[in-house]
Design a protein around this motif. Structure first.
Motif, PDB file in Angstrom:
ATOM      1  N   LYS A 143       0.606  -1.481   0.066  1.00  0.00           N
ATOM      2  CA  LYS A 143      -0.023  -0.068  -0.139  1.00  0.00           C
ATOM      3  C   LYS A 143       0.772   1.056   0.249  1.00  0.00           C
ATOM      4  O   LYS A 143       0.628   2.076  -0.897  1.00  0.00           O
ATOM      5  N   ILE A 144       1.805   1.542   1.128  1.00  0.00           N
ATOM      6  CA  ILE A 144       2.724   2.414   0.494  1.00  0.00           C
ATOM      7  C   ILE A 144       3.318   2.960  -0.413  1.00  0.00           C
ATOM      8  O   ILE A 144       3.692   3.996  -1.319  1.00  0.00           O
ATOM      9  N   GLU A 145       3.883   1.210  -0.894  1.00  0.00           N
ATOM     10  CA  GLU A 145       4.252   1.497  -2.752  1.00  0.00           C
ATOM     11  C   GLU A 145       3.597   2.061  -3.782  1.00  0.00           C
ATOM     12  O   GLU A 145       3.669   3.522  -4.194  1.00  0.00           O
ATOM     13  N   ASN A 148       3.060   5.748  -2.885  1.00  0.00           N
ATOM     14  CA  ASN A 148       4.270   5.970  -3.365  1.00  0.00           C
ATOM     15  C   ASN A 148       4.050   6.710  -5.660  1.00  0.00           C
ATOM     16  O   ASN A 148       4.766   7.328  -5.631  1.00  0.00           O
ATOM     17  N   ALA A 149       3.775   6.028  -6.121  1.00  0.00           N
ATOM     18  CA  ALA A 149       3.536   5.427  -7.185  1.00  0.00           C
ATOM     19  C   ALA A 149       2.232   6.758  -8.370  1.00  0.00           C
ATOM     20  O   ALA A 149       1.991   7.059  -8.679  1.00  0.00           O
ATOM     21  N   ILE A 150       1.223   6.716  -7.239  1.00  0.00           N
ATOM     22  CA  ILE A 150       0.267   7.537  -7.081  1.00  0.00           C
ATOM     23  C   ILE A 150       0.987   8.879  -7.026  1.00  0.00           C
ATOM     24  O   ILE A 150       0.807   9.767  -7.662  1.00  0.00           O
ATOM     25  N   THR A 374       3.367   3.613   7.815  1.00  0.00           N
ATOM     26  CA  THR A 374       4.843   3.405   8.371  1.00  0.00           C
ATOM     27  C   THR A 374       4.466   3.021   9.625  1.00  0.00           C
ATOM     28  O   THR A 374       5.702   2.263  10.357  1.00  0.00           O
ATOM     29  N   GLU A 375       4.321   3.992  10.187  1.00  0.00           N
ATOM     30  CA  GLU A 375       4.806   3.802  12.232  1.00  0.00           C
ATOM     31  C   GLU A 375       3.891   2.037  12.478  1.00  0.00           C
ATOM     32  O   GLU A 375       4.291   1.861  13.326  1.00  0.00           O
ATOM     33  N   ILE A 376       2.524   2.047  11.540  1.00  0.00           N
ATOM     34  CA  ILE A 376       1.857   0.557  11.654  1.00  0.00           C
ATOM     35  C   ILE A 376       3.114  -0.394  11.830  1.00  0.00           C
ATOM     36  O   ILE A 376       2.745  -1.485  12.500  1.00  0.00           O
ATOM     37  N   ARG A 377       3.252  -0.463  10.410  1.00  0.00           N
ATOM     38  CA  ARG A 377       4.199  -1.458  10.540  1.00  0.00           C
ATOM     39  C   ARG A 377       5.437  -1.636  11.089  1.00  0.00           C
ATOM     40  O   ARG A 377       5.423  -2.248  11.349  1.00  0.00           O
ATOM     41  N   ASP A 378       6.286  -0.257  11.655  1.00  0.00           N
ATOM     42  CA  ASP A 378       7.336  -0.668  12.462  1.00  0.00           C
ATOM     43  C   ASP A 378       7.229  -0.258  13.366  1.00  0.00           C
ATOM     44  O   ASP A 378       8.023  -0.869  14.167  1.00  0.00           O
ATOM     45  N   THR A 399      -7.667  -9.828   6.392  1.00  0.00           N
ATOM     46  CA  THR A 399      -8.096  -8.369   5.947  1.00  0.00           C
ATOM     47  C   THR A 399      -7.045  -7.982   4.910  1.00  0.00           C
ATOM     48  O   THR A 399      -6.316  -7.728   5.475  1.00  0.00           O
ATOM     49  N   SER A 400      -7.103  -7.383   3.806  1.00  0.00           N
ATOM     50  CA  SER A 400      -5.775  -6.916   2.988  1.00  0.00           C
ATOM     51  C   SER A 400      -6.590  -5.125   3.655  1.00  0.00           C
ATOM     52  O   SER A 400      -7.119  -5.307   4.326  1.00  0.00           O
ATOM     53  N   ILE A 401      -5.041  -4.963   4.117  1.00  0.00           N
ATOM     54  CA  ILE A 401      -4.858  -3.332   4.042  1.00  0.00           C
ATOM     55  C   ILE A 401      -5.859  -2.924   3.290  1.00  0.00           C
ATOM     56  O   ILE A 401      -5.659  -1.813   4.469  1.00  0.00           O
ATOM     57  N   ASN A 402      -5.701  -3.466   1.704  1.00  0.00           N
ATOM     58  CA  ASN A 402      -5.506  -1.899   0.710  1.00  0.00           C
ATOM     59  C   ASN A 402      -7.596  -1.352   1.172  1.00  0.00           C
ATOM     60  O   ASN A 402      -7.796  -1.102   0.775  1.00  0.00           O
ATOM     61  N   GLU A 403      -8.139  -2.745   1.501  1.00  0.00           N
ATOM     62  CA  GLU A 403      -9.633  -2.520   1.771  1.00  0.00           C
ATOM     63  C   GLU A 403      -9.826  -1.365   2.795  1.00  0.00           C
ATOM     64  O   GLU A 403      -9.356  -1.217   3.428  1.00  0.00           O
TER      65      GLU A 403
END
Length: 403
Positions: A143-145, A148-150, A374-378, A399-403
C-alpha cells in the motif's frame, strides 16, 4: 522467550549468503543494488528469484532490501536467500527487525561480514506462520508503494502542466487555444521573451524567506522537528516529536513553519531536500539547514514551489553553492530572494493554481497516510518477529490492508 513451534537457530542454518560483485559497465534494465538500494541498471544479473540484499560496507552497512526479480548485487552488498523451505519474505522482515547496523565492526569504514551474519541467533516460527506474518507486513508495504506511485504520477502531471503554461507559454488564450502556438504576442525581458502583459519579478518580491524564527523563549511543551535528511523531493520520511522538558532540542531547530510554506535545503541544494508543508504539525520547526519560503498573497505557494524546483533553477542554486566559501556547498537566503521569476496576470495565476493546488493537496493526504502506514508497520514488525503478537494459523488470508 520461545513459543510453541518456534525454534532457536543461527542464520547460517536458514540463509545462504554470498558477497556481491563489481557492477557490470553495460547499461540495461536490470537493477543494481548496493548498500543504499538501487544504484543503477545494467544488462546482467548475478541473482534471480527472491533475493535479500544487505548493505555490507560504509554508511549504509546493515540496510536490508528485497527483490523478487533478477538483479545485480554489487560488491558493496551481500546477497542472501532462504534455504530449508523457509520464506525469503519473512527472513527479509526478520533481518530488518534485527537492526543489523548494530552488528557492524570498524569505525572509519564500518563493515558487516558473512561471518558476523551467519552466527546471529534468531527465533524462527514454522513456514505457515512465517508466510502469514510476511503477508501482513507485505500488505502494508504494498500500500505504501502504491501510494508512492500515485504521488509520483500526480507530481509528474503537476510539473508537466506547470511547464506547459509557465515555461512553454502554452496556457489557453481568450479563445481557449495554446497561447504561443496560436501566435500570441511576446516581448523582451530579463528572462528572454515572455508573453505580452507579463512582467519579471524576484522571489523576494513574491515571498518572504525565514519570516519567523524560534528563539527558545516561547513556552512550548514540545516541538515537531524536521531536519534536512528527512525530506526528499517533497516526501517527508520522519518528523521528530521532541518533549521540550525531556529531550535535548537541537540547536539547529530554529525555523518556524506555517501552512503552505516551502522548505529548501541551503546545504548541497542539488540533493533535492525540499518540500511544501501543506499542513504543518503544531509547534513545527525545521533545521537552520533549510530556507523557509512564505509566498505572499499575490503569488500562490503551489506555483512558486514548482518554479523553485525547476531543473534550471536548482542547477543555478547549485552553481552558487559550489562557489561558496563555506565548509559545505551552500546558499544564503539572499541567493533565493534574488532569483528572477516571470509573473503573469492574475487570471492565469488563479486558473493554474486551482488545478495544481488540488493535485498537491491530494499528494499531501497520501503522504500523511503513508506516515501512518509506516508507523503501523514499524510498530508491528518487532512484535510479530518476537512472537509478542501471534497470527492465527488456522484462518485463511488476513484482511487486506488495501480495503
Amino acid at each position: 522467550m520461545s513459543f510453541k513451534g518456534w525454534e532457536s537457530v543461527v542464520l547460517s542454518e536458514v540463509i545462504v549468503f554470498s558477497n556481491g560483485k563489481k557492477r557490470p559497465s553495460l547499461p540495461g534494465k536490470i537493477p543494481v543494488y548496493g548498500g543504499n538500494g538501487i544504484l543503477d541498471y545494467t544488462d546482467r544479473s548475478n541473482t534471480q528469484g527472491e533475493s535479500i540484499i544487505i548493505g555490507r560496507v560504509g554508511a549504509y552497512c546493515g540496510n536490508v532490501y528485497f527483490e523478487d526479480q533478477p538483479c545485480w548485487v554489487s560488491d558493496n552488498a551481500i546477497a542472501a536467500k532462504a534455504i530449508k523451505d523457509n520464506s525469503n519474505k519473512f527472513l527479509f522482515y526478520k533481518l530488518n527487525s534485527l537492526n543489523l547496523h548494530n552488528f557492524r565492526v570498524g569505525s572509519s569504514q564500518p563493515l558487516l561480514t558473512q561471518t558476523i551474519l551467519k552466527d546471529i541467533v534468531i527465533q524462527l516460527p514454522p513456514r505457515t506462520e512465517q508466510e502469514l506474518i510476511a503477508n501482513i507486513l507485505s500488505k502494508l508495504d504494498e500500500k505504501i508503494e502504491l501510494n508512492n506511485a500515485i504521488n509520483k504520477n500526480l507530481e509528474d502531471m503537476a510539473q508537466a502542466l506547470f511547464k506547459r503554461w509557465f515555461i512553454d507559454y502554452e496556457f489557453p488564450n481568450e479563445n481557449g487555444e495554446p497561447y504561443k502556438s496560436s501566435g500570441g504576442e511576446f516581448e523582451e525581458s530579463e528572462l528572454g521573451l515572455i508573453p505580452k502583459g507579463w512582467k519579471v519579478g524576484s522571489i523576494g518580491e513574491v515571498s518572504d524567506v525565514n519570516l519567523e524564527s524560534y528563539s527558545g523563549k516561547e513556552k512550548w511543551n514540545y516541538i515537531n522537528y524536521l531536519d534536512t535528511g528527512n525530506i526528499t523531493r517533497n516526501r517527508i520520511s520522519n518528523i521528530q516529536p521532541l518533549d521540550y522538558k525531556l529531550d535535548k532540542i537541537p540547536s539547529r531547530a530554529k525555523r518556524k513553519v506555517n501552512p503552505n510554506d516551502i522548505v529548501i535545503s541551503t546545504v548541497r541544494p542539488n540533493q533535492h531536500h525540499y518540500g511544501m508543508i501543506r499542513e504543518p504539525l503544531e509547534n513545527m520547526l525545521v533545521s537552520t539547514g533549510f530556507a523557509v519560503i512564505t509566498s505572499n498573497r499575490n503569488f500562490p505557494s503551489d506555483l512558486l514551489y514548482l518554479w523553485l524546483t525547476q531543473e534550471d533553477i536548482t542547477q543555478k542554486l547549485q552553481s552558487i553553492a559550489e562557489g561558496s566559501t563555506t565548509t559545505y556547498p551552500s546558499i544564503k537566503p539572499a541567493d533565493i530572494q534574488t532569483l528572477k521569476i516571470p509573473i503573469p496576470h492574475n487570471q492565469i495565476l488563479k486558473e493554474l493554481s486551482s488545478v495544481i493546488e488540488a493535485m498537491h493537496k491530494k499528494m499531501w493526504e497520501i503522504q500523511k497516510q503513508n506516515r501512518v502506514l509506516t508507523e503501523i508497520r514499524d510498530t508491528l514488525l518487532p512484535k510479530l518477529m518476537s512472537g509478542e503478537i501471534r497470527v492465527p494459523i488456522d484462518e485463511h488470508e488476513p484482511t487486506s490492508i488495501n480495503e
